[in-house]
Design an enzyme around this catalytic site. Sequence first.
Site, short mmCIF file in Angstrom:
data_model
loop_
_atom_site.label_atom_id
_atom_site.label_comp_id
_atom_site.label_asym_id
_atom_site.label_seq_id
_atom_site.Cartn_x
_atom_site.Cartn_y
_atom_site.Cartn_z
N ARG A 280 1.28 -1.61 -0.24
CA ARG A 280 0.27 -0.41 0.61
C ARG A 280 0.62 1.37 -0.30
O ARG A 280 1.79 1.37 0.48
CB ARG A 280 -1.31 0.24 0.81
CG ARG A 280 -2.56 -1.15 1.14
CD ARG A 280 -2.82 -0.12 0.33
NE ARG A 280 -4.32 -1.21 -0.13
CZ ARG A 280 -4.36 -2.08 -0.94
NH1 ARG A 280 -3.69 -2.35 -1.99
NH2 ARG A 280 -6.22 -2.83 -0.68
N HIS B 204 -0.85 -0.01 -9.69
CA HIS B 204 -1.60 -1.16 -9.12
C HIS B 204 -2.20 -1.92 -10.18
O HIS B 204 -3.87 -2.41 -10.17
CB HIS B 204 -3.25 -0.07 -8.17
CG HIS B 204 -3.88 -0.83 -6.98
ND1 HIS B 204 -3.81 -0.31 -6.24
CD2 HIS B 204 -3.35 -2.39 -6.83
CE1 HIS B 204 -4.63 -1.47 -5.32
NE2 HIS B 204 -4.41 -2.01 -5.98
P1 NAP Z 1 -2.54 -11.01 4.88
O1 NAP Z 1 -2.11 -12.22 5.00
O2 NAP Z 1 -3.24 -10.52 5.62
O3 NAP Z 1 -0.22 -10.42 5.80
C1 NAP Z 1 -0.19 -9.62 5.95
C2 NAP Z 1 0.97 -9.48 6.69
O4 NAP Z 1 1.58 -8.39 7.16
C3 NAP Z 1 1.12 -10.47 7.82
O5 NAP Z 1 2.23 -11.33 7.47
C4 NAP Z 1 1.34 -9.48 9.42
O6 NAP Z 1 1.71 -10.39 10.04
C5 NAP Z 1 2.33 -8.57 8.48
N1 NAP Z 1 1.99 -7.20 9.36
C6 NAP Z 1 0.33 -7.16 9.85
N2 NAP Z 1 0.55 -5.30 10.24
C7 NAP Z 1 2.10 -5.52 10.97
C8 NAP Z 1 3.14 -4.42 12.14
N3 NAP Z 1 2.38 -3.55 12.26
N4 NAP Z 1 3.75 -4.74 11.68
C9 NAP Z 1 4.78 -6.18 11.22
N5 NAP Z 1 3.68 -6.92 10.50
C10 NAP Z 1 2.54 -6.39 10.10
O7 NAP Z 1 -2.36 -9.73 4.21
P2 NAP Z 1 -2.03 -10.81 2.44
O8 NAP Z 1 -2.95 -11.22 1.39
O9 NAP Z 1 -0.47 -11.01 1.97
O10 NAP Z 1 -2.14 -8.99 1.85
C11 NAP Z 1 -1.07 -7.83 2.11
C12 NAP Z 1 -1.11 -6.79 1.31
O11 NAP Z 1 -0.67 -6.77 0.29
C13 NAP Z 1 -3.00 -6.35 1.54
O12 NAP Z 1 -3.40 -5.92 2.60
C14 NAP Z 1 -2.95 -5.36 0.46
O13 NAP Z 1 -2.93 -4.68 1.37
C15 NAP Z 1 -1.46 -5.56 -0.58
N6 NAP Z 1 -2.51 -6.24 -2.20
C16 NAP Z 1 -1.77 -5.31 -2.49
C17 NAP Z 1 -2.09 -5.53 -4.16
C18 NAP Z 1 -1.67 -5.37 -5.60
O14 NAP Z 1 -2.64 -5.35 -6.37
N7 NAP Z 1 -1.09 -4.34 -5.06
C19 NAP Z 1 -2.89 -6.85 -4.31
C20 NAP Z 1 -2.99 -7.37 -3.43
C21 NAP Z 1 -3.10 -7.34 -2.04
P3 NAP Z 1 1.02 -11.48 11.03
O15 NAP Z 1 1.73 -12.56 10.17
O16 NAP Z 1 2.54 -11.53 12.22
O17 NAP Z 1 -0.40 -11.43 11.54
#
Ligand code: NAP
Length: 304
Positions: free
Chosen positions: A219, A267
């Site tokens: 993000r 994006h």
């Molecule tokens: P996810 O499975 O919820 O994983 C989020 C990760 O971030 C987890 O490992 C979590 O830690 C960690 N995290 C959250 N808050 C944190 C903090 N304060 N300090 C350290 N680590 C933290 O999410 P995901 O499915 O992998 O997606 C991640 C992000 O990618 C989405 O939220 C979205 O913003 C982005 N995204 C972008 C696109 C694009 O096209 N550019 C597409 C899809 C998603 P824990 O494991 O300890 O909970």
Amino acid sequence: MLTVLFATPSLWAEFQPHLTAALAEAGVSARLVTEARPEEVDYIVYSPISPLQDFTPYTRAKAVLNLWAGVEKIVGNQTLTQPLCRMVDPGLTEGMVEWVVGHCLRHHLGMDRHILNPGHFWDQTCPPLARERPVTILGMGALGSASAAALRGMNFPVTGWSRTAKPGCLHGEDGLKQALSNAAILVTLLPKTPETENLLNADRLAMLPKGAVIVNPGRGALIDDDALLAALDAGHVGHATLDVFRVEPLPKDHRYWTHPRVTVTPHIAADTRPSSSSRVIAENIRRGEAGEPYLHLVDRTRGY
Ligand code: NAP
């Protein structure tokens, strides 16, 4: 028969055949509609671009099933009292892995030197092997861990950092310092939450080794833009490949567009794929009806 409201009409044509098939495959008998009386709706298939913003009249709805992985635009909605599930879609994950690996390889192999300057020099410097190029991934959830697995499969030494302790993964402020100081390539796959906003500020960017490359498909708000531009201008950060921004579309006069060491992608790192994501939605409705726990339930206190 259940009533499932597909609340983003602009995506209806794309999703309707896949959702219909997936619900039938999951054995869910449902009326899939784009309009319904709110008090008749059992499940809401949602996306942040949906015109639906007030969930108050949906008194019977059992869950809101988000089509996007990121939930920052809905997680604070006070009218939403039902369980909220985010999207973990195998198709989206596959797309993200490809985007991350592709952009890491571009920088690792120094492809620009030859693609952008064809025939202009004969510099035979060979890139190091992947095993000599440490990659750090901030956020080791669905997308970060899949990207880490793919990069490790190519021998990149990958350091992961997440909020909670996990085997083989750093966490906490000391862990972040270690993760940043070791990153030749830094990939940010964190959700946007109050804790992650501006995580990469001037101090943290200064912890990166000189010349490190940042690849951000997470993000825009994860990075302090002014601090990144200053670090790029100073040559401390070698390049930034950015897919996400605080304001999207990225305003035409933003310095990122013209900065020689910035690559902007609009994006497109990973999109929710109608066929595979429809199966996730249908499975969650099946679970809801069977009294089983939902997949990918959002913890609203945590924000993701
Ligand atoms: P996810 O499975 O919820 O994983 C989020 C990760 O971030 C987890 O490992 C979590 O830690 C960690 N995290 C959250 N808050 C944190 C903090 N304060 N300090 C350290 N680590 C933290 O999410 P995901 O499915 O992998 O997606 C991640 C992000 O990618 C989405 O939220 C979205 O913003 C982005 N995204 C972008 C696109 C694009 O096209 N550019 C597409 C899809 C998603 P824990 O494991 O300890 O909970």
